[in-house]
Scaffold this active site. Sequence first.
Site, PDB file in Angstrom:
ATOM      1  CB  ALA A 294      -0.896  -0.007   1.232  1.00 44.30           C
ATOM      2  CD  GLU A 329       0.316   2.486   3.563  1.00 50.02           C
ATOM      3  OE1 GLU A 329       0.765   3.612   3.257  1.00 50.02           O
ATOM      4  OE2 GLU A 329       1.028   1.466   3.639  1.00 50.02           O
TER       5      GLU A 329
HETATM    6 ZN   LIG Z   1       4.857   3.007   5.163  1.00 49.45          ZN
END
Ligand SMILES: [Zn+2]
Length: 881
Positions: A294, A329
Amino acid sequence: MKSRILAAPLAVAALLAAALLPAVAAAREPFSFDKAYGRLPKDVVPVEYQVAIVPDATALTTTGKQTVQLEFRSASARIQFNSSGQVLSGVTLDGKPVAKVASDDEAQLTTVTLAAPAPAGKHVLHFSFTGKIDERPQGLFRQAYVTPTGAKGTMLTTQMESIYARRMFPCWDEPAFRARFTLEVTAPAEWTAVANMPAVSRVVKGTLATTRFATTPKMPAYLVELTVGDVAAIHGVAGKTKVSVWAVKGQEQGGEYALANAKQILADYNGYFGVDYPLPKLDSIAVPGGFSGAMENWGAITYNDQVLLVTPASTIGNRQDVYSIQAHEMAHQWFGDLVTMGWWDDIWLNESFASWMAAKQTDRRNPDWHWWLGEDNAKEDAMAADAIAGVHAIEQHVTNENEVDNAFDPQITYSKGQSILRMIESWLGPDVFRDGVRRYMKDRAYSNATSADLWKALGAASGRDVAATTAGWTEKPGFPLVLATASCDAAGARTVSLLQQRFYADGQQGEASDWSVPLLVRSGTAANAVPALLSAQGQSVPVGRCDEPLSLNADAIGYFRVAYDAGVLANNTRAFGALPAGDRLALLDDQWALASAGRAPLAQYLGFVQAQSAASDLVPRAWLQVTDALGAIEQSERGTPGYDAWLGYARGVLKPVLDRLGWVPKGDETPDLRRLRRVLFTDLGQWGDEAVLAEARRRFAAFLADHKTLSPDEQSATLSIVARHADAATFEQLKSLAEGTQDTTEIRRFYGALTQVKDPQLAQRVIDLALGDKLPPQANSLPRNLVFGVSGQNPALAWKAFSGHTDQLLASSPMFASMIIAQYSPQIFWSGVPLDEIEKFARSKVPENIGPLVDRGMTTARVQLKRKETLVREADAFLKK
Ligand SMILES: [Zn+2]
């Protein structure tokens, strides 16, 4: 960003790093734009970009127009910025043609020369450009996929970190150059476009639609995001932020879980950081395949769909991945996006913090996952890597930006960094630490930072000289082994004398060291452990009574090892079953590391295991530590005369635990307990326990007849046991299972089970599948994972496939290709291939400047070989007694 490339297939590997370069001095000073490292001149800086791009997803080309508001900090006749693969035309400054434009794709630079110096102040650069679209996740790239209904599609999306924004449009592509971005994209009208900011207009003209997005806050180019494709979203609101989850149309409902998480995490982080998330919206975008992980693009996080969407085929492990990777994230929206490291030297400020915050958040909101105990695994991985001579420090200087990708070291940058932050948080106290983080966010918002800025903020919040204690952990490689020797007075009161030396996995005696070590001391079974800072060799600490057990690393929070003297060890073994879970874990980890290094008899570690068998409770993570250790010995003993005896012993340890747990999951069990059952079942089945093997075969037959008989969570254990002992007919059944599903989660699970086969002929068929063209395009990391999976039982076969088809197998992960070849392949294949053959291959496949990573891989492989010898010798000696 978060990569899962290296974590999954390499759980066993003890990884290392090598001295690249010493930690940089700049990291030890507060951020200053002028002093920030980088190649680009700092006299002309971008303030705002307007980028209008027209991608052609069929021809894999782009055309674009770009206007950049510039600030000339002094008069200059030269403007220099990054570009890669673009051709610029019609270049003007303030509407007037420039004298010369030179783009150098090798140097990834464009230099614009003016006829005469332009004065200091504001200027406007304008140009048109043509460029390329990649099929690998670098810059703007095309991702092909097949939906569960068999329909084929393509999507365009981006991966800019670390230095790939320049592949989509010319820009100042270094993290210190923050600017505002206004994007516009013209794409097929049936597609939807998503970028960092909300769309402000969409104009359809014929078959094309032009979407314009609102202007971003000041940010580095590596955080730019653009996705266009046949996507749809579900939406929610968290405070004043619109939260959405995007996926290929028809799959967006799989984002319900992620959407709920995003709302919860955003609210929690707004509270923790003391600075609200500043953008009007936060999108999470599921990219089919694309890359294995991600990326924290501000306001538009991209995820591999496997770590964002939850379907009926998902396991609890999949859901845990979704939550924890979202938490990672989203932490970057502050650590990384709002405040960015000044240069890649301090990438740990991004990655260590995001990892630590994610673990803290996941633990907080999912208490029955026992997340921190589980993260002990990541800490052990880091310590294994960090116990090898030549490892680099958390802070490491990056002089050549083409080597930036190699700074994303999963063990050191992510896991060691996370562990160090947790230890510092525990030492300062969570409230003080949070106040320091808030101060840091407030001081450095919309700007950049170095480690020194963080230490300064934590120091101001705590009133302590934080840097004096913490800097050693980020600036120096390795960690200490604390040697504890107890003495007793006449009344039985205990004093412990402490020495420290650097710990090495190869058994060599480390040099005396001088880390400031935050100990957490528990004597007996007291509820509260007491902090103490070890700061001098020979320091003495009074701790409890001589007949009590002793933990210097209570709750397993500290990033160090402890070697206790024989008396304390005996107390700890006797009282083992009464100790808190974290203390038991730390004792098992340390004693196992000492035994593996040949610095303590294996019998001492197995003494703890025996004591744990007699304990009245089951601590899943502690037993999982044991299954890992027994498995490492099983692997070491393969092909030796002692193999069967060891298997018999290991089964004898694990079978009673499985029997005690029961073979069938019960309704109210925590995920770690369920996981323990599956691991015990798998190990016993693979290690030839007849009853477990028969049960696995019974379950497999029932599953083939009716898939509902095994929950997604239970499938891998059964399939991998059946696969291990498979004959050709069973292999056909397993293979048909894999080929018969369109669900990408099941595809990964069912093909993954095939890699467990022992029979070399069947293993070769798995490799043929990996190298063939039957796998769907979005499962583009699966071929590599299959080959790595086969290496467990058939390393020589897997090596032949990997070394013969390296480019094909690594095509989906260009960012990590060098790291995988140089650093990881020796650690994956060491048991089945001569080391000099691996080394020759690795050196021939990577550029010369990657040499230190090869050194690192080869040193680890040699340590692994030595460990194998140690473990076989120790295990055989133990069984003789
Ligand atoms: Zn990271």
